[in-house]
Scaffold this motif. Structure first.
Motif, PDB file in Angstrom:
ATOM      1  N   GLU A  99      80.169  18.638 -45.697  1.00  0.00           N
ATOM      2  CA  GLU A  99      79.024  19.490 -45.376  1.00  0.00           C
ATOM      3  C   GLU A  99      78.337  19.030 -44.096  1.00  0.00           C
ATOM      4  O   GLU A  99      77.936  19.851 -43.260  1.00  0.00           O
ATOM      5  N   LYS A 100      78.203  17.714 -43.915  1.00  0.00           N
ATOM      6  CA  LYS A 100      77.582  17.195 -42.693  1.00  0.00           C
ATOM      7  C   LYS A 100      78.437  17.505 -41.471  1.00  0.00           C
ATOM      8  O   LYS A 100      77.919  17.860 -40.407  1.00  0.00           O
ATOM      9  N   LYS A 101      79.756  17.389 -41.617  1.00  0.00           N
ATOM     10  CA  LYS A 101      80.648  17.736 -40.513  1.00  0.00           C
ATOM     11  C   LYS A 101      80.516  19.215 -40.153  1.00  0.00           C
ATOM     12  O   LYS A 101      80.472  19.592 -38.976  1.00  0.00           O
ATOM     13  N   TYR A 156      76.507  26.371 -47.139  1.00  0.00           N
ATOM     14  CA  TYR A 156      77.829  25.749 -47.138  1.00  0.00           C
ATOM     15  C   TYR A 156      78.559  25.983 -48.460  1.00  0.00           C
ATOM     16  O   TYR A 156      79.785  26.112 -48.495  1.00  0.00           O
ATOM     17  N   LEU A 157      77.812  26.028 -49.564  1.00  0.00           N
ATOM     18  CA  LEU A 157      78.441  26.141 -50.888  1.00  0.00           C
ATOM     19  C   LEU A 157      78.941  27.555 -51.160  1.00  0.00           C
ATOM     20  O   LEU A 157      79.691  27.762 -52.111  1.00  0.00           O
ATOM     21  N   ALA A 158      78.510  28.543 -50.365  1.00  0.00           N
ATOM     22  CA  ALA A 158      78.998  29.913 -50.555  1.00  0.00           C
ATOM     23  C   ALA A 158      80.454  30.005 -50.118  1.00  0.00           C
ATOM     24  O   ALA A 158      80.930  29.226 -49.284  1.00  0.00           O
ATOM     25  N   ASN A 159      81.180  30.943 -50.691  1.00  0.00           N
ATOM     26  CA  ASN A 159      82.579  31.141 -50.310  1.00  0.00           C
ATOM     27  C   ASN A 159      82.779  32.625 -49.952  1.00  0.00           C
ATOM     28  O   ASN A 159      82.746  33.484 -50.823  1.00  0.00           O
ATOM     29  N   PRO A 160      82.956  32.949 -48.670  1.00  0.00           N
ATOM     30  CA  PRO A 160      83.007  32.016 -47.525  1.00  0.00           C
ATOM     31  C   PRO A 160      81.627  31.469 -47.175  1.00  0.00           C
ATOM     32  O   PRO A 160      80.621  32.005 -47.617  1.00  0.00           O
ATOM     33  N   HIS A 161      81.600  30.402 -46.353  1.00  0.00           N
ATOM     34  CA  HIS A 161      80.332  29.849 -45.886  1.00  0.00           C
ATOM     35  C   HIS A 161      79.595  30.920 -45.062  1.00  0.00           C
ATOM     36  O   HIS A 161      80.229  31.754 -44.420  1.00  0.00           O
ATOM     37  N   THR A 162      78.283  30.878 -45.105  1.00  0.00           N
ATOM     38  CA  THR A 162      77.512  31.858 -44.335  1.00  0.00           C
ATOM     39  C   THR A 162      76.536  31.162 -43.393  1.00  0.00           C
ATOM     40  O   THR A 162      75.946  30.141 -43.748  1.00  0.00           O
TER      41      THR A 162
END
Length: 440
Positions: A247-249, A276-282
């Motif tokens: 997530e930091k990257k 970040y946790l959404a799929n896809p990320h938003t």
């Protein structure tokens, strides 16, 4: 080699072992005053988490007696004193239940139920929490076995942080969020287990005599139990740590993308939120004035791959469209067309009604103090802080014929805070071209 071994020898300065064991046993029980101290410490820690005060949380950790039964369990395992182990675990269970009960009642009754950053920090443990618990436990046990206790004990109480995760678990129960509850309880379990393991290792290293002589089979059973506990706590923590690293990257890549594609081109980012946790990320963005066409958004989305941003959706909030629809619904079908200027005026009127700020009265004062400013708009805004909580902040948008320097911006912000008696005030400016300001 002998000199090196003597240099790191833990037997030097060691307290009488019988006295150490007596001290450990005396700190295990949660009866009378110990129980009252625990309950009060829980309330103090809950208040600190509720108001997001690190200082109050640290104070609660310093007065908490939770370390006692955990260290007792480690001594019980290390000396094969299963009576001491059972007593320690029983008292640890009592302390845990009391702590959860008190913190749940507090957060249930508290009128403030916002999820503060101090609470969120205790809901997703990782490998670093294991390292802190283990090495903090080592320091604590070494200090307990010394003649001169020194000052490591308070530091260990702060570093290992047994109290805040329990309070966070109570918060999760109070608001019905079981993700918070189990995440915080897992962090608490990590701290308990690895402090206990650290204690066990030091007791074995110092060769405390066993109370019961065990055969090889029972000793193997103890080792298997310890190995199982380590694996149960370690494996999920490694996964949490890996996810945190990823997530930091990802956020670093998003920062680079925003800086080069927007900031460097003079587009002021007014709102930003990454899921970040959404799929896809938003990635959600909103800008001070610039409106992006669908083609521009598509081009920006394709350029994200050049920054290593994969499986992501870019959403640029174009508030004009949504606002136009809302206004049409309110005033009826008789007005079928609204140009961009009408929408902007209606938006300012709505913001004015919400904020209770009369911009027409503030503008003359601002222009006297800062002659370069030609127009302003002040309103309250709800900002999401990257968590489940929100924060109300006053925001002023201004137009100016020349860029304000850093000192002028700081002076303007300080004046606005004083005038409106608020702690948070953000300003965003737009410099007008020379033809709009009347300059040659």
């Amino acid at each position: 080699m002998n000199k090196i071994l003597q240099f790191i020898n833990l037997n030097r300065g060691e307290e009488d072992r019988q006295k150490v064991v007596e001290n450990v046993v005396s700190n295990i029980s949660f009866r009378g005053s110990n129980l009252w101290v625990l309950a009060c410490a829980i309330v103090v820690a809950s208040i600190g988490l509720n108001v997001n005060s690190t200082a109050v949380i640290i104070g609660a950790m310093l007065i908490s007696p939770l370390m006692g039964p955990i260290v007792g369990a480690g001594f019980g395992l290390g000396m094969y004193d299963f009576s001491l182990l059972r007593k320690s675990l029983k008292n640890l269970l009592i302390a845990t239940v009391v702590s959860l009960t008190v913190s749940t009642i507090y957060f249930y009754l508290s009128p403030f139920k916002e999820t503060q950053t101090e609470l969120l920090a205790r809901t997703a443990p990782n490998i670093y929490d294991i390292l802190i618990a283990f090495f903090g436990g080592l320091v604590g046990v070494i200090a307990i076995t010394r003649v001169e206790k020194g000052n490591p004990i308070p530091g260990v109480a702060i570093a290992t942080a047994l109290m805040p995760p329990l309070c966070t678990a109570g918060y999760g129960l109070a608001i019905g969020n079981f993700k918070f509850f189990f995440g915080a309880l897992y962090l608490y379990s990590i701290n308990c287990v690895f402090i206990c393991i650290a204690t066990f290792l030091i007791v074995k290293y110092l060769k405390y005599p066993p109370v019961e002589q065990l055969d090889a089979r029972r000793q193997r059973q103890v080792k298997y139990v310890m190995t199982f506990l380590i694996a149960v706590m370690l494996l999920p923590s490694i996964w949490f740590a890996f996810r945190l690293y990823e997530e930091k990257k990802y956020n670093q890549k998003v920062d680079q993308f925003i800086e080069k594609e927007f900031d460097a081109r003079g587009y002021t980012v007014l709102y930003r939120k990454t899921r970040y946790l959404a799929n896809p990320h938003t990635i959600e963005l909103a800008f001070l004035s610039h409106k992006f066409s669908e083609d521009e958004v598509a081009q920006l989305t394709s350029r994200m791959r050049a920054y290593g941003i994969e499986n992501s959706v870019l959403r640029i909030r174009q508030d004009t469209t949504d606002l136009k629809r809302d206004i049409l619904n309110e005033i009826g079908a008789e007005r079928k067309t609204l140009n961009q200027k009408d929408v902007a005026i209606a938006n300012l009127q709505k913001q004015l009604a919400l904020s209770g700020v009369d911009n027409s009265k503030v503008l003359p004062e601002v222009t006297i103090l800062f002659p370069g400013i030609t127009n302003i708009s002040i309103a309250k805004h709800l900002f999401n802080e990257g968590t489940d909580s929100t924060k109300t902040v006053y925001v002023m948008l201004y137009k100016t014929g020349r860029d304000l320097d850093k000192a002028e911006k700081e002076r303007l912000t300080a004046w606005l805070k004083q005038k409106f008696q608020v702690k948070d005030f953000e300003i965003y400016g737009e410099t007008l071209p020379a033809r709009e300001t009347g300059r040659k």
